[in-house]
Design an enzyme around this catalytic site. Structure first.
Site: not given
Length: 362
Positions: A350-352, A92, A348
């Protein structure tokens, strides 16, 4: 191909996450100073996320050369493996942000990247990754001359972007830029006309307040917000301030916002078994010690073609959060995945992940 113009001037805008995807990019986790036990538990969690995405849309895992064997042994065959160097695994933020125009053309923005204000000192491979993704996909590149991570922005696809002052105005990102200059850059690169600023993000979030841990658009005019009921928890005041700002705001279309509260998991803390030795990160500012408060948030979910992937982090609140997301996304399958191992690394689902919108590169 690197373009010398600006996305908005060319008629491009960042589409909302819920608009159709061509697929999703992820990066294989390997950093020994960020992931415990040789990154094996994190790799299993990433593989679970990738496999869930691949049920609905193409998923591409970008894998450093040294990780090819572990990735191919762990990932489902439905996940495409592509060799690409990286320092860590937060697609992200180190990956490109894609923009589209009314003709269905897709281009990409390669932001500058400095590891969230130098959380770790070796980030040149991550800094280059956005451009490498775009080149491999044959997508024309806009090279942004300032630091920005994808987790620090969230758009409604109709001209509005959400962000936090804690992150975008932090001197560890772009100290020479004023608030007005940053707003102008957001308009130029994302094709938005309205910027809604929250003051702060999640308490103890080492990204300096990324928006994708505290608030996100569900659809135009509707925002999900991390909510804490406990007045003794420092997150309570932060969430209350965010709620007041959101309910006072108007989006680019002049609408007031409906704010839906998602419960705060935990608070959650790192156990002795989850601590990581930090020798490799000498010069950085990451903390992976016992008792560290973890930045857990149900807002850190990911929306794709027909699905919503949400983190399962706390049995006391998981079902409540899932029921809210089921109500908010009646036309999508809401899938809860156990992702504490991802949270231990600082983010989490969304970040990956990083979505590539449907369209034709051009």
């Amino acid at each position: 191909m690197t373009l010398l113009t600006l996305p908005a001037a060319d008629g491009f805008r960042m589409p909302a996450e819920w608009e159709p995807h061509a697929g999703t990019y992820m990066i294989w986790p390997m950093r020994p100073d960020n992931w415990r036990a040789g990154a094996v538990p994190a790799q299993q969690a990433f593989a679970l996320v990738a496999g869930a995405i691949a049920r609905f849309e193409p998923c591409t895992m970008l894998v450093p050369p040294a990780g090819l064997a572990s990735a191919r042994a762990t990932l489902l065959p439905s996940v495409t493996v592509v060799e690409m160097a990286s320092n860590d695994s937060w697609c992200r933020d180190s990956g490109p942000t894609f923009v589209t125009d009314k003709g269905g053309r897709v281009r990409g923005i390669h932001w500058d990247f400095n590891a969230w204000g130098a959380l770790y000192p070796d980030f040149e491979q991550d800094r280059a990754l956005g451009g490498e993704v775009l080149a491999r996909a044959g997508v024309p590149e806009y090279r942004a001359p300032f630091v920005l991570e994808g987790g620090s922005i969230h758009v409604d696809g109709e001209g509005t972007v959400l962000t936090t002052a804690e992150c975008l105005l932090n001197p560890n990102r772009n100290p020479a830029l004023s608030r007005e200059e940053i707003e102008r850059s957001l308009r130029d690169y994302l094709g938005v006309s309205s910027v809604i600023w929250l003051e702060s993000g999640l308490v103890d979030d080492e990204t300096s307040g990324h928006i994708d841990n505290i608030a996100c658009f569900v659809r135009p005019g509707v925002v999900a917000l991390t909510w804490c009921e406990d007045p003794a928890d420092p997150q309570h005041a932060i969430s209350k301030d965010a709620y007041e700002r959101l309910t006072r705001a108007r989006d680019a279309q002049g609408r007031t916002l409906e704010v839906v509260k998602l419960p705060l998991p935990g608070p959650l803390y790192r156990t002795p078994e989850e601590a990581v030795a930090m020798e490799v990160a000498a010069g950085g500012t990451m903390n992976r010690g016992v008792g560290e408060r973890l930045g857990g948030s149900y807002v850190n979910y990911y929306v794709g073609n027909g699905f919503v992937l949400m983190p399962a982090l706390d049995p006391r609140h998981d079902e409540e959060a899932r029921a809210i997301l089921v109500r908010l996304f009646p036309d999508r399958e809401v899938v809860a995945l156990p992702t504490r191992e991802i949270l231990l690394g600082g983010g989490n689902i969304h970040c990956i992940t990083q979505q590539m919108p449907a369209g034709t590169p051009g």
